[in-house]
Design a protein around this motif. Structure first.
Motif, PDB file in Angstrom:
ATOM      1  N   GLU A 144      14.761  -1.293   5.538  1.00  0.00           N
ATOM      2  CA  GLU A 144      14.738  -2.527   6.328  1.00  0.00           C
ATOM      3  C   GLU A 144      13.308  -2.965   6.666  1.00  0.00           C
ATOM      4  O   GLU A 144      13.086  -4.133   6.997  1.00  0.00           O
ATOM      5  CB  GLU A 144      15.551  -2.335   7.623  1.00  0.00           C
ATOM      6  N   GLN A 145      12.337  -2.062   6.557  1.00  0.00           N
ATOM      7  CA  GLN A 145      10.938  -2.413   6.798  1.00  0.00           C
ATOM      8  C   GLN A 145      10.369  -2.977   5.492  1.00  0.00           C
ATOM      9  O   GLN A 145       9.676  -2.312   4.746  1.00  0.00           O
ATOM     10  CB  GLN A 145      10.171  -1.189   7.285  1.00  0.00           C
ATOM     11  N   ALA A 146      10.667  -4.254   5.279  1.00  0.00           N
ATOM     12  CA  ALA A 146      10.475  -4.877   3.970  1.00  0.00           C
ATOM     13  C   ALA A 146       9.022  -4.911   3.517  1.00  0.00           C
ATOM     14  O   ALA A 146       8.749  -4.907   2.314  1.00  0.00           O
ATOM     15  CB  ALA A 146      11.051  -6.293   3.985  1.00  0.00           C
ATOM     16  N   TRP A 147       8.079  -4.961   4.459  1.00  0.00           N
ATOM     17  CA  TRP A 147       6.676  -5.058   4.045  1.00  0.00           C
ATOM     18  C   TRP A 147       6.240  -3.857   3.211  1.00  0.00           C
ATOM     19  O   TRP A 147       5.321  -3.944   2.392  1.00  0.00           O
ATOM     20  CB  TRP A 147       5.778  -5.193   5.277  1.00  0.00           C
ATOM     21  N   ARG A 148       6.926  -2.729   3.387  1.00  0.00           N
ATOM     22  CA  ARG A 148       6.519  -1.510   2.696  1.00  0.00           C
ATOM     23  C   ARG A 148       6.728  -1.584   1.186  1.00  0.00           C
ATOM     24  O   ARG A 148       6.098  -0.839   0.432  1.00  0.00           O
ATOM     25  CB  ARG A 148       7.277  -0.305   3.273  1.00  0.00           C
ATOM     26  N   PHE A 149       7.618  -2.464   0.734  1.00  0.00           N
ATOM     27  CA  PHE A 149       7.837  -2.637  -0.703  1.00  0.00           C
ATOM     28  C   PHE A 149       6.574  -3.153  -1.400  1.00  0.00           C
ATOM     29  O   PHE A 149       6.445  -3.023  -2.615  1.00  0.00           O
ATOM     30  CB  PHE A 149       8.996  -3.612  -0.952  1.00  0.00           C
ATOM     31  N   VAL A 150       5.661  -3.751  -0.639  1.00  0.00           N
ATOM     32  CA  VAL A 150       4.415  -4.290  -1.190  1.00  0.00           C
ATOM     33  C   VAL A 150       3.209  -3.461  -0.765  1.00  0.00           C
ATOM     34  O   VAL A 150       2.354  -3.110  -1.584  1.00  0.00           O
ATOM     35  CB  VAL A 150       4.217  -5.754  -0.771  1.00  0.00           C
ATOM     36  N   THR A 151       3.129  -3.117   0.526  1.00  0.00           N
ATOM     37  CA  THR A 151       1.912  -2.480   1.040  1.00  0.00           C
ATOM     38  C   THR A 151       1.639  -1.120   0.409  1.00  0.00           C
ATOM     39  O   THR A 151       0.473  -0.733   0.245  1.00  0.00           O
ATOM     40  CB  THR A 151       1.992  -2.324   2.563  1.00  0.00           C
ATOM     41  N   TYR A 152       2.694  -0.392   0.032  1.00  0.00           N
ATOM     42  CA  TYR A 152       2.469   0.957  -0.501  1.00  0.00           C
ATOM     43  C   TYR A 152       1.623   0.933  -1.764  1.00  0.00           C
ATOM     44  O   TYR A 152       0.939   1.919  -2.094  1.00  0.00           O
ATOM     45  CB  TYR A 152       3.814   1.643  -0.767  1.00  0.00           C
ATOM     46  N   MET A 153       1.661  -0.198  -2.507  1.00  0.00           N
ATOM     47  CA  MET A 153       0.919  -0.299  -3.761  1.00  0.00           C
ATOM     48  C   MET A 153      -0.596  -0.274  -3.546  1.00  0.00           C
ATOM     49  O   MET A 153      -1.349  -0.027  -4.486  1.00  0.00           O
ATOM     50  CB  MET A 153       1.291  -1.592  -4.485  1.00  0.00           C
ATOM     51  N   PHE A 154      -1.051  -0.530  -2.341  1.00  0.00           N
ATOM     52  CA  PHE A 154      -2.484  -0.629  -2.072  1.00  0.00           C
ATOM     53  C   PHE A 154      -3.007   0.528  -1.222  1.00  0.00           C
ATOM     54  O   PHE A 154      -4.149   0.493  -0.766  1.00  0.00           O
ATOM     55  CB  PHE A 154      -2.783  -1.956  -1.373  1.00  0.00           C
ATOM     56  N   VAL A 155      -2.186   1.533  -1.002  1.00  0.00           N
ATOM     57  CA  VAL A 155      -2.581   2.653  -0.150  1.00  0.00           C
ATOM     58  C   VAL A 155      -2.915   3.869  -1.001  1.00  0.00           C
ATOM     59  O   VAL A 155      -2.056   4.378  -1.740  1.00  0.00           O
ATOM     60  CB  VAL A 155      -1.459   3.007   0.855  1.00  0.00           C
ATOM     61  N   HIS A 156      -4.167   4.322  -0.914  1.00  0.00           N
ATOM     62  CA  HIS A 156      -4.610   5.568  -1.540  1.00  0.00           C
ATOM     63  C   HIS A 156      -5.466   6.309  -0.507  1.00  0.00           C
ATOM     64  O   HIS A 156      -6.425   5.728   0.023  1.00  0.00           O
ATOM     65  CB  HIS A 156      -5.452   5.303  -2.790  1.00  0.00           C
ATOM     66  N   VAL A 157      -5.147   7.550  -0.231  1.00  0.00           N
ATOM     67  CA  VAL A 157      -5.934   8.319   0.732  1.00  0.00           C
ATOM     68  C   VAL A 157      -6.657   9.485   0.089  1.00  0.00           C
ATOM     69  O   VAL A 157      -7.469  10.142   0.729  1.00  0.00           O
ATOM     70  CB  VAL A 157      -5.035   8.828   1.884  1.00  0.00           C
ATOM     71  N   ASP A 158      -6.350   9.734  -1.181  1.00  0.00           N
ATOM     72  CA  ASP A 158      -7.010  10.806  -1.928  1.00  0.00           C
ATOM     73  C   ASP A 158      -7.963  10.192  -2.954  1.00  0.00           C
ATOM     74  O   ASP A 158      -7.608   9.246  -3.664  1.00  0.00           O
ATOM     75  CB  ASP A 158      -5.972  11.679  -2.632  1.00  0.00           C
ATOM     76  N   PHE A 159      -9.169  10.736  -3.065  1.00  0.00           N
ATOM     77  CA  PHE A 159     -10.199  10.156  -3.926  1.00  0.00           C
ATOM     78  C   PHE A 159      -9.764  10.131  -5.382  1.00  0.00           C
ATOM     79  O   PHE A 159      -9.906   9.121  -6.068  1.00  0.00           O
ATOM     80  CB  PHE A 159     -11.507  10.936  -3.784  1.00  0.00           C
TER      81      PHE A 159
END
Length: 298
Positions: free
Chosen positions: A56-71
């Protein structure tokens, strides 16, 4: 490098720098009400990741594509985006490339959600890999016989590398190695779906109508008559019927060739090289030949 590709690289880099440099190297922390104390990297992953158990947290379908925390995760994904995305963007144009990138990324999340409902995964997902696997499918479609150094050592044609990577993801899907293999597979399925629609003319109808209108407007600048002469008043005469998509032999079609060149290059950037008409392709070839002669080439 196509503008759309630069934009994607910059957005990914900005998010990564905030998470990795700010959260890990500089040790920046936040303490938000209801969430508690955590590093900036933890907060970016918390708000940006895709959680299959919270669709139901619809923004996550897009935002996850831009998240990297490991080099290394970030570096490998951006290298893949640069290596394969540039040629695909040139072939498809900025609009289709952007559409395919987001379609495949979102489809990868939806595929992972389906696997969660089937009880096959429950892990959160971050990274651009799902979208990139879709872009790799397009590269496989456009350039199947190009060579790739698999794992930077083993030469392999794209048409074989594609299925090798799919096999690895299928085999490792239940390995718990921290890699979102189901998202990769979802990106591949999304890529084939998009390319099927693209090859069937998906999205080209409106573009074709717009080109038709542009050609009508362009041709209206010159009134074509029988006779084969130019009266100097912007009216072009020629023998035989005129076609809006081809130049008038022996007469003026564009007063300013550079203007036409700019329009064609703009069209390539927007819609891809496959969108060019035969006359536009011939114009580019003739322009290249003229440039070669001016430079004394052979």
């Amino acid at each position: 490098m196509p503008k759309v590709l630069r934009t994607l690289l910059i957005v990914n880099a900005v998010v990564f720098l905030l998470a990795f440099v700010g959260g890990k190297l500089l040790g920046l922390h936040l303490n938000l009400p209801g969430l508690g104390y955590g590093s900036l990297a933890d907060y970016i992953a918390y708000f940006g990741a895709f959680w299959p158990f919270a669709p139901e947290q619809a923004w996550r379908f897009v935002t996850y594509m831009f998240v990297h925390v490991d080099f290394w995760h970030f570096l490998f994904n951006m290298l893949m985006l640069w290596m394969f995305g540039s040629d695909v963007a040139d072939m498809m144009g900025a609009k289709h490339f952007t559409g395919m990138y987001f379609f495949c990324g979102i489809f990868a999340a939806v595929f992972s959600l389906a696997m969660y409902w089937l009880g096959m995964t429950n892990a959160p997902i971050i990274g651009a890999s799902g979208a990139l696997m879709g872009i790799f499918v397009a590269y496989y479609k456009f350039f199947p016989d190009r060579m790739l150094l698999m794992f930077f050592f083993f030469p392999m044609r794209i048409k074989y590398a594609m299925w090798f990577m799919v096999a690895v993801d299928v085999f490792m899907a239940h390995s718990s190695d921290g890699v979102a293999h189901f998202a990769h597979l979802g990106g591949v399925v999304g890529g084939f779906l998009y390319m099927f629609l693209y090859e069937k003319g998906f999205g080209n109808t409106l573009a074709g109508m717009r080109r038709s209108m542009e050609e009508k407007i362009r041709s209206s600048r010159f009134k074509v008559h029988e006779g084969g002469r130019n009266d100097g008043e912007g009216t072009v005469y020629r023998n035989g019927p005129a076609r809006s998509d081809e130049p008038i032999e022996g007469e003026v079609f564009y007063v300013d060739e550079q203007k036409r060149m700019d329009e064609i290059l703009k069209k390539v950037n927007s819609e891809g090289i496959n969108s060019l008409t035969e006359s536009e392709r011939q114009f580019l070839l003739r322009a290249g030949e003229k440039l070669r002669r001016r430079r004394g080439g052979f």
